[in-house]
Design an enzyme around this catalytic site. Structure first.
Site, PDB file in Angstrom:
ATOM      1  N   ASP A 134      43.922  46.550  27.406  1.00 20.60           N
ATOM      2  CA  ASP A 134      43.917  46.253  28.845  1.00 20.60           C
ATOM      3  C   ASP A 134      44.602  47.384  29.611  1.00 20.60           C
ATOM      4  O   ASP A 134      45.421  48.120  29.050  1.00 20.60           O
ATOM      5  CB  ASP A 134      44.717  44.977  29.129  1.00 20.60           C
ATOM      6  N   ARG A 174      35.726  48.795  29.814  1.00 20.36           N
ATOM      7  CA  ARG A 174      35.567  47.589  30.645  1.00 20.36           C
ATOM      8  C   ARG A 174      35.938  48.003  32.067  1.00 20.36           C
ATOM      9  O   ARG A 174      37.053  48.480  32.304  1.00 20.36           O
ATOM     10  CB  ARG A 174      36.519  46.489  30.169  1.00 20.36           C
TER      11      ARG A 174
HETATM   12  C1  LIG Z   1      37.492  39.928  31.543  1.00 19.63           C
HETATM   13  C2  LIG Z   1      38.448  40.514  32.533  1.00 19.63           C
HETATM   14  C3  LIG Z   1      39.416  41.375  32.104  1.00 19.63           C
HETATM   15  C4  LIG Z   1      40.296  41.969  33.021  1.00 19.63           C
HETATM   16  N1  LIG Z   1      41.192  42.916  32.597  1.00 19.63           N
HETATM   17  C5  LIG Z   1      41.944  43.558  33.504  1.00 19.63           C
HETATM   18  C6  LIG Z   1      42.790  44.649  33.127  1.00 19.63           C
HETATM   19  O1  LIG Z   1      42.879  45.036  31.960  1.00 19.63           O
HETATM   20  N2  LIG Z   1      43.527  45.256  34.109  1.00 19.63           N
HETATM   21  C7  LIG Z   1      43.450  44.867  35.424  1.00 19.63           C
HETATM   22  O2  LIG Z   1      44.104  45.480  36.274  1.00 19.63           O
HETATM   23  N3  LIG Z   1      42.675  43.838  35.796  1.00 19.63           N
HETATM   24  C8  LIG Z   1      41.930  43.175  34.882  1.00 19.63           C
HETATM   25  N4  LIG Z   1      41.125  42.146  35.289  1.00 19.63           N
HETATM   26  C9  LIG Z   1      41.273  41.573  36.658  1.00 19.63           C
HETATM   27  C10 LIG Z   1      40.463  42.324  37.690  1.00 19.63           C
HETATM   28  O3  LIG Z   1      41.024  43.588  37.927  1.00 19.63           O
HETATM   29  C11 LIG Z   1      40.434  41.539  39.021  1.00 19.63           C
HETATM   30  O4  LIG Z   1      41.727  41.397  39.507  1.00 19.63           O
HETATM   31  C12 LIG Z   1      39.802  40.172  38.917  1.00 19.63           C
HETATM   32  O5  LIG Z   1      38.702  40.172  38.047  1.00 19.63           O
HETATM   33  C13 LIG Z   1      39.341  39.685  40.309  1.00 19.63           C
HETATM   34  O6  LIG Z   1      38.392  40.552  40.818  1.00 19.63           O
HETATM   35  P1  LIG Z   1      36.822  40.243  40.891  1.00 19.63           P
HETATM   36  O7  LIG Z   1      36.115  41.434  40.354  1.00 19.63           O
HETATM   37  O8  LIG Z   1      36.521  38.979  40.181  1.00 19.63           O
HETATM   38  O9  LIG Z   1      36.459  40.220  42.432  1.00 19.63           O
HETATM   39  P2  LIG Z   1      37.165  39.585  43.718  1.00 19.63           P
HETATM   40  O10 LIG Z   1      36.627  40.369  44.872  1.00 19.63           O
HETATM   41  O11 LIG Z   1      38.642  39.474  43.558  1.00 19.63           O
HETATM   42  O12 LIG Z   1      36.571  38.131  43.732  1.00 19.63           O
HETATM   43  C14 LIG Z   1      35.191  37.874  43.873  1.00 19.63           C
HETATM   44  C15 LIG Z   1      34.951  36.383  43.752  1.00 19.63           C
HETATM   45  O13 LIG Z   1      35.268  35.958  42.424  1.00 19.63           O
HETATM   46  C16 LIG Z   1      35.917  34.688  42.431  1.00 19.63           C
HETATM   47  N5  LIG Z   1      37.296  34.850  41.905  1.00 19.63           N
HETATM   48  C17 LIG Z   1      37.928  36.012  41.650  1.00 19.63           C
HETATM   49  N6  LIG Z   1      39.165  35.792  41.153  1.00 19.63           N
HETATM   50  C18 LIG Z   1      39.308  34.461  41.100  1.00 19.63           C
HETATM   51  C19 LIG Z   1      40.357  33.609  40.680  1.00 19.63           C
HETATM   52  N7  LIG Z   1      41.513  34.082  40.218  1.00 19.63           N
HETATM   53  N8  LIG Z   1      40.160  32.277  40.762  1.00 19.63           N
HETATM   54  C20 LIG Z   1      39.004  31.752  41.223  1.00 19.63           C
HETATM   55  N9  LIG Z   1      37.961  32.528  41.639  1.00 19.63           N
HETATM   56  C21 LIG Z   1      38.109  33.852  41.567  1.00 19.63           C
HETATM   57  C22 LIG Z   1      35.882  34.226  43.860  1.00 19.63           C
HETATM   58  O14 LIG Z   1      34.705  33.500  44.050  1.00 19.63           O
HETATM   59  C23 LIG Z   1      35.842  35.530  44.644  1.00 19.63           C
HETATM   60  O15 LIG Z   1      35.304  35.381  45.910  1.00 19.63           O
HETATM   61  C24 LIG Z   1      40.219  41.590  34.385  1.00 19.63           C
HETATM   62  C25 LIG Z   1      39.228  40.721  34.823  1.00 19.63           C
HETATM   63  C26 LIG Z   1      38.335  40.190  33.930  1.00 19.63           C
HETATM   64  C27 LIG Z   1      37.259  39.283  34.429  1.00 19.63           C
END
Ligand SMILES: Cc1cc2nc3c(=O)[nH]c(=O)nc-3n(C[C@H](O)[C@H](O)[C@H](O)COP(=O)(O)OP(=O)(O)OC[C@H]3O[C@@H](n4cnc5c(N)ncnc54)[C@H](O)[C@@H]3O)c2cc1C
Length: 308
Positions: A130, A180
């Protein structure tokens, strides 16, 4: 503002004690973290597998302060890999280098990572490193590149909110490293990171367009339907077939979207966190979607019963 506050509170040990010591909040955290031990995570993985999704198991923990804790974390990862194999789970593991002792010395941490990666390789599996806050970006990339030189069973994460990410991607693609792509979950200064959602989204799409045609198997980790639609459209235009990349989402978030993608024939991997140290993970999830706070508050009062 609220996002920044929640991310700052994620570092508070008083709040951590308060939240994690209450049965009601622990039960509510189950929405995002299926359990504090490996068996409930394996059970959750089995359910995902049955629904046509693969998984990545993440033993929650970061910034350990003793070598014993780092070694325990490393042992929990080799155990998770063993159990994945023994129980026929379709899944790999995700880990944070500060959980393996990055704050305690580069060589020490590299050795812990080497042990986990070697076990993954023996089992024909894979370790995803990560990406943490920007204080760790250089060290994480250095260590991943070193590990990747020894084994193909390791990959990492790139955050679209950082200005540097395109350059990092090109560097990692040069060594065939699986990536990723995420938007990024930490609080970063405007000197180094896009702050506006529309800029982060635009960079995510730009980077996705570099990754998908690269010939290496990458993952797009997002719950954002706009990002997912853009990727599907781009892949179709470029004749990139559905088996050449995967979508990843977090356990308990947008399960409707996860199922829809599976029905459409896309590969979906669910990131399943488990462990006692779930507080900072939970705070990052609340920061991403403050509406989750309402869910928490409503259930807290409901759980408190008539005496509250
Ligand atoms: C498999 C995976 C691994 C990850 N690994 C890392 C990592 O190693 N380092 C890192 O910095 N980040 C990591 N992240 C987190 C990532 O950076 C984002 O903070 C997170 O995925 C929210 O962004 P989004 O792309 O979903 O879009 P956003 O613009 O935040 O959200 C888009 C839509 O997704 C839904 N949504 C998003 N988050 C949530 C929530 N918490 N609860 C409910 N609905 C939600 C809502 O409908 C929202 O409108 C990871 C995420 C995933 C899915």
């Amino acid at each position: 503002m609220l996002r920044a506050l929640l991310l700052a509170l994620a570092k508070s040990s008083r709040l951590r004690r308060l939240i994690t010591s209450h049965g009601a909040t622990r039960r509510m955290a189950r929405r995002f973290v299926p359990g504090e031990e490996l068996p409930p995570a394996i059970e959750a993985a089995r359910v995902c597998n049955k629904a046509g999704m693969t998984v990545s198991l993440d033993h929650l923990g970061e910034n350990v302060v003793t070598r014993e804790d780092a070694e325990r974390a490393r042992a929990s990862y080799t155990e998770a890999l063993d159990q994945i194999a023994a129980q026929g789970i379709e899944g790999n593991v995700s880990l944070k280098l500060t959980h393996l002792g990055l704050d305690l010395g580069g060589e020490f941490c590299a050795e812990q990572l080497r042990i986990v990666t070697r076990r993954a390789e023996e089992l024909g599996n894979f370790v995803r490193v990560d990406m943490e806050g920007s204080a760790y970006t250089d060290r994480t990339l250095r260590m991943v590149k070193q590990a990747r030189a020894e084994s193909a069973a390791v990959g990492t994460v790139i955050q679209a909110y950082l200005f540097r990410s395109e350059e990092d991607i090109r560097d990692l693609l040069g060594i065939g490293c699986r990536i990723r792509l995420v938007k990024g979950a930490y609080k970063e200064p405007s000197r180094i990171a896009f702050r506006r959602k529309k800029d982060v989204d635009a960079n995510f799409i730009k980077l996705m367009k570099i990754l998908l045609p690269s010939g290496t198997y990458h993952a797009l980790a997002t719950h954002d339907p706009k990002m997912i639609e853009a990727a599907i459209r781009f892949a179709a235009e470029q004749n990139i077939t559905k088996d050449k990349f995967e979508f990843q989402m977090l356990y308990g978030i947008r399960t409707d979207l996860q199922s829809r993608l599976v029905r459409q024939g896309y590969r979906v991997r669910v990131y399943i966190p488990f462990g006692k140290d779930w507080f900072p993970y939970l705070m990052r999830r609340l920061a991403e979607r403050p509406a989750n706070l309402v869910f928490f508050a409503r259930n807290l009062f409901r759980g408190a019963g008539p005496s509250a």
